[in-house]
Design an enzyme around this catalytic site. Structure first.
Site, PDB file in Angstrom:
ATOM      1  N   ASP A   1      58.923   3.476  19.784  1.00  0.00           N
ATOM      2  CA  ASP A   1      59.284   2.111  20.178  1.00  0.00           C
ATOM      3  C   ASP A   1      59.177   1.953  21.683  1.00  0.00           C
ATOM      4  O   ASP A   1      60.007   2.454  22.434  1.00  0.00           O
ATOM      5  CB  ASP A   1      60.712   1.809  19.702  1.00  0.00           C
TER       6      ASP A   1
ATOM      7  N   GLU B   1      55.758   0.698  17.664  1.00  0.00           N
ATOM      8  CA  GLU B   1      56.575  -0.515  17.704  1.00  0.00           C
ATOM      9  C   GLU B   1      56.489  -1.216  19.046  1.00  0.00           C
ATOM     10  O   GLU B   1      56.678  -0.596  20.095  1.00  0.00           O
ATOM     11  CB  GLU B   1      58.045  -0.178  17.398  1.00  0.00           C
TER      12      GLU B   1
ATOM     13  N   LYS C   1      62.577   6.154  21.852  1.00  0.00           N
ATOM     14  CA  LYS C   1      62.425   5.227  22.956  1.00  0.00           C
ATOM     15  C   LYS C   1      61.355   5.730  23.921  1.00  0.00           C
ATOM     16  O   LYS C   1      61.551   6.703  24.656  1.00  0.00           O
ATOM     17  CB  LYS C   1      63.757   5.021  23.674  1.00  0.00           C
TER      18      LYS C   1
ATOM     19  N   LYS D   1      66.661  -8.771  14.081  1.00  0.00           N
ATOM     20  CA  LYS D   1      67.929  -8.676  14.803  1.00  0.00           C
ATOM     21  C   LYS D   1      68.698  -9.981  14.611  1.00  0.00           C
ATOM     22  O   LYS D   1      68.222 -11.057  14.972  1.00  0.00           O
ATOM     23  CB  LYS D   1      67.682  -8.388  16.279  1.00  0.00           C
TER      24      LYS D   1
ATOM     25  N   ASP E   1      58.864  -6.514  17.073  1.00  0.00           N
ATOM     26  CA  ASP E   1      60.300  -6.730  17.261  1.00  0.00           C
ATOM     27  C   ASP E   1      60.563  -7.908  18.182  1.00  0.00           C
ATOM     28  O   ASP E   1      60.790  -9.029  17.747  1.00  0.00           O
ATOM     29  CB  ASP E   1      60.945  -5.454  17.804  1.00  0.00           C
TER      30      ASP E   1
END
Length: 367
Positions: A193, A218, A165, A265, A241
């Site tokens: 990400d 990402e 993250k 997702k 994403d």
């Protein structure tokens, strides 16, 4: 078969690590998850779970799931839950948008279809394409040395793929990426990400500073156009994403060569029906996927496992075992991580049974 009632449960899911941090100072300590029970006139019951990642991640939030179900329920009573296409058309006619609120209805109907036909969902979603699926571990945003230590700990548990993250201060993020890549094996995969957290110039700095490293980038920026701009500036493999949220945005991304991998997702796109469609589009165009959701517990993890198990391994970049992040069990029979992998149950439907002592009394009932 007809839907006779819908029961809605709310459950708190505290984290083992205490707190989950991601881009721009966002964090969650206790996740607010909604569990849906669909009851039918034939005695079968279908289950699903939806757990948004707070209210500052996607256009979704926990109270919105339950408000959406309140809006949808009058249109669902009396419907045949096995006619899943019609169920989705009914929901789309009754409520514009809000795919995350429709997702648990769609998933619970798939659970019912599996139970009614005696088949596990992975069979209905495409067949037994792989025996088990490789998992990634999300590493909450902290100081570079702490993140490196956590990666070493999770690597010892069998994980080989890590989602770092970032999306904070560009200088700190560059240090985070270098520190964590340094402790991994050459065969381990690292994804940086940003969760939309960088502006374009910050993202350009970061991808320049890590050029030549073995790392995926990402969702660096907020918009599709900004991300494509950064995609054009780096040779690093690229993951999209948040902005790939419908079949249409996926088709656009494929046409623009906007990514090498997507994060699919389930609740973000509206449930298993649309997730399966997008999965099949990705397979047809050679795009691997991380198959997951925004968050959740045992029931969400079961849905992820079934969709992933029905996806060819070469197109399953990774999947997520969310139930290993939390401290509360909400269903029996849920997938369990074994050496960095998990599989879906061979039982009919999702193959899980809610633990009603953990769920408590329904917060809403519709009939």
């Amino acid at each position: 078969m007809k839907i006779t009632a819908l029961n809605v449960y709310q459950v708190d899911l505290p984290l083992k690590e205490g707190r989950y941090n991601w881009s721009n100072g966002n964090y969650v300590e206790v996740f607010d998850s909604t569990v849906l029970e669909i009851i039918t006139d034939e005695g079968l019951k279908g289950y699903a779970e939806c757990c948004p990642l707070g209210s500052a991640y996607l256009p979704s939030f926990a109270l919105g799931v339950r408000a959406g179900l309140a809006e949808l329920s009058p249109h669902l009573i009396g419907q045949d839950p096995l006619k899943i296409g019609q169920i989705n058309r009914t929901m789309d006619a009754a409520l514009r948008g809000h795919p995350y609120a429709k997702a648990p209805v769609d998933i619970a109907c798939w659970d019912l279809l599996g139970k009614a036909t005696g088949q596990p969902l992975y069979t209905l979603l495409g067949g037994d394409a792989q025996q088990d699926v490789v998992l990634y571990r999300a590493i909450s945003q902290e100081a570079p040395d702490i993140m490196a230590q956590k990666i070493e700990g999770y690597a010892a548990e069998g994980y080989t793929k890590f989602q770092l993250k970032v999306g904070g201060d560009a200088n700190d993020d560059i240090d985070r990426i270098h520190a964590t890549r340094a402790v991994l094996k050459k065969t381990d995969l690292l994804v940086a990400d940003a969760n939309t957290g960088w502006t374009r110039h910050e993202a350009a700095r970061v991808v320049g500073a890590i050029a030549g490293m073995d790392v995926y980038v990402e969702q660096p920026c907020l918009t599709y156009e900004e991300c494509v701009s950064i995609r054009r500036r780096t040779a690093l493999p690229f993951v999209m994403d948040e902005v790939i949220d419908t079949p249409n945005t996926l088709v656009r991304g494929i046409a623009d060569d906007a990514m090498d991998v997507i994060n699919l997702k389930i609740s973000k796109v509206g449930g298993l029906s649309k997730a399966r469609l997008m999965r099949d589009l990705c397979v047809a165009h050679g795009i691997p996927m991380t198959i997951e959701d925004t968050w959740g517990g045992d029931i969400t993890t079961a849905a992820i496992a079934h969709l992933a198990r029905s996806t060819p391994s070469e197109f399953t970049f990774s999947a997520t075992d969310f139930n290993s992040y939390g401290t509360v069990d909400i269903a029996e029979g849920a997938p369990k991580r074994v050496n960095g992998r998990m599989t879906a149950a061979d039982r009919p439907g999702l193959g899980v049974t809610p633990i009603f002592d953990a769920l408590g009394a329904p917060v809403a009932q519709y009939s």
